[in-house]
Design an enzyme around this catalytic site. Structure first.
Site, PDB file in Angstrom:
ATOM      1  CB  CYS A  96      25.725  37.134  50.787  1.00 22.75           C
ATOM      2  SG  CYS A  96      23.958  37.090  50.417  1.00 22.75           S
ATOM      3  CG  HIS A 139      56.388  31.627  20.842  1.00 27.02           C
ATOM      4  ND1 HIS A 139      56.566  32.987  20.739  1.00 27.02           N
ATOM      5  CD2 HIS A 139      57.567  31.124  21.280  1.00 27.02           C
ATOM      6  CE1 HIS A 139      57.807  33.297  21.074  1.00 27.02           C
ATOM      7  NE2 HIS A 139      58.444  32.180  21.404  1.00 27.02           N
TER       8      HIS A 139
END
Length: 827
Positions: free
Chosen positions: A768, A437
């Protein structure tokens, strides 16, 4: 016109019947009618329609009204009670809600309604057996709508048996339209209390008390990434998961690959599952929680085939509802497994109302500008940061003590807490997973929430203020004090794409879904080291040689980490494969270039059990690392596990967009040895589109680029190591760190040379390394050299892309067209 029906069977109703049977029942009917023929199992049942609700309220007279001279009808009585309603006043809301529920409880059902409910129940008993057990669920006419999630506002009653018990449960269900939380929610959403009516679903119970149950979303609930099915579950009935009482198992399945003969379960997380809810014989509708055995807790609740089965059903449900709505409709689905028949069932399905509705063109990122002391950690919900004074609340009866802007800390929440959740700057709970919840409501409200901290309410009571951070992946952090953070927003609707491919460096799989929304052409560098360090933590050779390990403490740690795995090597393969697969899935079908492990020997030694297998080196930076390890007898078996994991990603999960890259390959002969080693383990260049690249980070890689091009499919420049080795310095040394600069002319000459060589040999070449992320002028230099791709740190993508667009414009390079984009995606 005939009489309005009080009972309709699920087989008789569909989505168009929402005004009569409410959202939940309309959806159940739709699935029974349309999807059972596609193999989706939905238990049978019937709806008590809103006509019965209206008849009850219209015909009922308030017998014990305070004014004996006039006894109003129920609706008039409710309106009078609500005439002084103040939902911001917790006591006022509670008192008026209680009075309304007592009014409805005091009513007698009209005889005709009782007769029809009993008749329908008897028919259900003929199908399933005498006094069959049913779930009695509310189904409001405003529930499960795409614009408002009314789910959980009313009550559900489980394990109801017998005619009398069913009628009483129906009455309690009608009264639950006026729970405190439902009254508050309707008021805040602007719904009149009588514009919402209630239907009831009476559905055969699935005996998940003897097996398991859970919730499934056809979208990632945190990032909004749409290409996964997210399944969560635990042993027993499903109420504990929704209420956040337990930490459940979690599974991610990748949608695009499930349609082939693949099993793309890209993540499996073992929950603690301390208790389970089961039937009890202590009265009608009785359930109780009992402990789960240590052996059960150590195992996943579902087999892989069952995970795939649920995911396939989730996709079918999503596709059906999207087709009906003529718009993409992510779904929130409840499922259960029957412990007697071993069958899986779908219990409910409703539209997901938070992430699927967000504006996809706006990218919003939160980041801390400073770090504090970690107080507790758990699972993050959302991607935001919030800070404020700490308020530990132990019971819903104390919520009037909570003030706007505070951090709500509690064991768990339920709908009674919603009035204060919406004014919190952050929420922290001891228990619960991502479908409890607290998670569902905080996600809807946009409040950062950390669930499942175990002891947050105990620890945080001793501190005055905290910062709740959900912006760093799957783990949510609670830091001491109020820390400074920033929020950046980008409008990506009109962002142009340069011809130079813009890729990203991604280490953490838990950030991958979120990062995938940044404009990109894939991943230029995915490091195995991050996954091994954070998700495995064990030296691969310590798993291969587990039985002969000398370190008893390391053996004990390994036993704990590999719980549920008799085959210790399989633990490494599975965890590594899942980490890579999550990144591969996030960026599919774009290339994801995965660099095989590149720890230095001292870093390997720091892994659990690693010291027994690593040499002690004076300079590990240029020692036993990269390609040299892979074919060496001392690590060969460890590299085999890496290869098996990569093969699992590509061949079992279907993520063929994953390409592999070899780091620190010193010689051409070493390159051949490594490719041959990979072939031994089924990673065959060219098979199923496999490409193998190499890092270009040693001067020999540039000098011998023509020869390396005969072995590898492409190059990725590692500017950090290349700079280090060209300038002859240790980049870890503070004494010479001021000399380290990737923009040095010697480095730029070598970069330019290798780009020329790669182009001449028809090989792909990208970068990279850190340089283009740190220095926009270096990115400009790379574009002028004609590099194919630049892989950037995620936080620099937007600004560096702008710079590259400017350079390409100066060079007369046209923007990438939509047709090129489509061709790239198709490839």
């Amino acid at each position: 016109m005939g009489k309005k029906p009080y009972i309709l069977w699920f087989d008789e109703i569909g989505l168009n019947d929402l005004p009569v049977v409410g959202g939940k029942n309309a959806s159940l009917g739709e699935m029974r009618k349309e999807l059972t023929r596609q193999g989706v199992n939905v238990p049978n049942g019937f709806a008590v329609t809103v006509n019965a609700y209206h008849a009850l309220l219209d015909e009922g007279i308030v017998q014990d009204w305070h004014d004996s001279k006039s006894k109003p009808k129920i609706k008039e009585g409710i309106r009078e009670i609500f005439s002084t309603l103040d939902v911001e006043d917790v006591e006022n809301l509670s008192e008026r809600g209680s009075r309304v529920r007592r009014l409805i409880h005091s009513l007698e059902f009209p005889r005709e309604i009782v007769e029809e409910v009993v008749k329908a129940y008897r028919k259900l008993c003929k199908e399933y057996g005498e006094d069959t057990d049913v779930a009695v669920r509310s189904s409001a006419t405003a529930e499960d709508l795409p614009g408002a999630s009314f789910a959980g506002q009313q009550e559900t009653y489980l394990n109801i048996r017998g005619e009398y018990a069913l009628v009483q449960a129906c009455k309690r269900c009608f009264a639950s339209l006026f729970t405190n939380r439902a009254i508050s929610y309707r008021t805040h959403k602007g719904f009149d209390h009588f514009s919402v009516a209630l239907s009831i679903g009476v559905q055969k119970m699935v005996r998940s008390d003897q097996a398991c149950s859970g919730v499934m979303f056809t979208i990632d609930t945190e990032s909004g990434f749409p290409d996964v099915v997210y399944i969560t579950g635990a042993y027993g009935l499903g109420e504990n998961i929704v209420q956040g009482v337990i930490n459940p198992d979690e599974f991610y399945v990748f949608k695009p690959c499930i349609k082939g003969n693949y099993k793309p379960i890209i993540q499996k997380t073992l929950g603690t599952k301390e208790i389970k809810m089961i039937y009890t014989l202590e009265g009608e509708g009785s359930t109780k929680n009992v402990p789960v055995s240590a052996q059960e807790r150590a195992n996943f609740i579902l087999k892989d085939e069952e995970i795939i089965q649920l995911a396939e059903w989730g996709i079918k449900i999503e596709e059906h509802y999207s087709k009906k709505a003529e718009v993409y409709m992510a779904m929130d689905i409840e499922w259960a497994k029957d412990g007697i028949t071993q069958e899986l069932f779908i219990l409910q399905a409703r539209p997901e109302t938070v992430k699927s509705q967000r504006a996809m063109n706006i990218l919003e990122t939160y980041s801390l500008k400073e770090k504090g002391r970690v107080l507790v950690q758990g699972k993050s919900v959302g991607e935001k940061i919030g800070a404020g004074p700490i308020n530990v609340i132990t019971s819903a009866r104390e919520i009037e003590k909570f003030k706007k802007g505070e951090i709500l800390v509690t064991q768990m929440t339920d709908p009674d807490w919603e009035p204060i959740m919406k004014i919190a700057s952050g929420i922290v709970t001891d228990r619960g997973g991502r479908t409890c919840h607290a998670a569902i409501i905080s996600r809807e409200l946009g409040v950062p929430c950390v669930v499942g901290t175990s002891n947050g309410s105990e620890i945080l009571k001793d501190y005055r203020s905290a910062t709740v951070c959900c912006a760093e992946g799957e783990t949510g952090w609670v830091f001491e004090g109020i820390l400074d953070y920033e929020v950046k927003r980008f409008d990506m609707a009109h962002l142009e794409k340069p011809q130079t491919k813009i890729m990203m460096n991604v280490g953490d799989p838990n950030n991958a879904f979120h990062l995938s929304f940044i404009p990109n052409d894939g991943v230029g560098l995915a490091r195995l080291e991050f996954i091994i360090n954070n998700f495995i933590r064990i030296h691969p050779m310590a798993l291969v040689r587990f039985d002969s390990l000398n370190d008893s403490h390391a053996k004990k740690e390994i036993e704990q980490l590999t719980i549920g795995y008799e085959d210790k090597e399989a633990f490494f393969v599975d965890r590594l494969a899942q980490g890579v697969a999550k990144i591969g899935a996030a960026f599919y079908p774009r290339d994801v270039i995965v660099r095989m492990s590149d720890f230095k020997s001292n870093e390997y030694a720091n892994l659990i059990g690693g010291s027994e297998f690593e040499p002690v080196e004076d300079n590990p930076m240029i020692g036993f690392r990269g390609a040299s390890r892979y074919y060496d007898e001392s690590y060969q078996e460890g590299f085999a596990l890496e290869c098996m994991a990569m093969r699992k990603v590509r061949d079992e999960m279907g993520l063929t967009n994953v390409k592999l890259m070899i780091p620190f390959c010193r010689t051409v002969e070493e390159g051949r040895l490594v490719v041959a080693e990979m072939r031994k383990h089924g990673l065959i260049q060219g098979k199923n589109g496999l490409e193998i690249y190499m890092m270009c980070e040693i001067p020999s890689n540039v000098i011998m680029a023509d020869e390396f091009a005969e072995i590898f499919d492409g190059f990725s420049i590692g500017s950090n190591d290349l700079t280090q080795l060209l300038l002859g310095l240790d980049r870890d040394s503070e004494k010479v760190s001021h000399i380290f600069d990737e923009r040095d002319p010697s480095v730029k000459k070598m970069v330019q040379l290798v780009i020329e060589r790669a182009k001449k040999n028809g090989r792909k070449i990208g970068i990279c390394g850190q340089a283009p992320s740190d220095y926009p002028e270096f990115a400009e230099f790379l574009v002028r050299c004609g590099i194919d791709s630049i892989s950037l740190n995620p936080d620099t993508v937007i600004k560096t892309t702008d710079k590259i667009l400017q350079v390409e414009k100066e060079l007369g390079i046209p923007r990438r067209k939509d047709s090129e984009e489509k061709a790239l995606a198709a490839s």
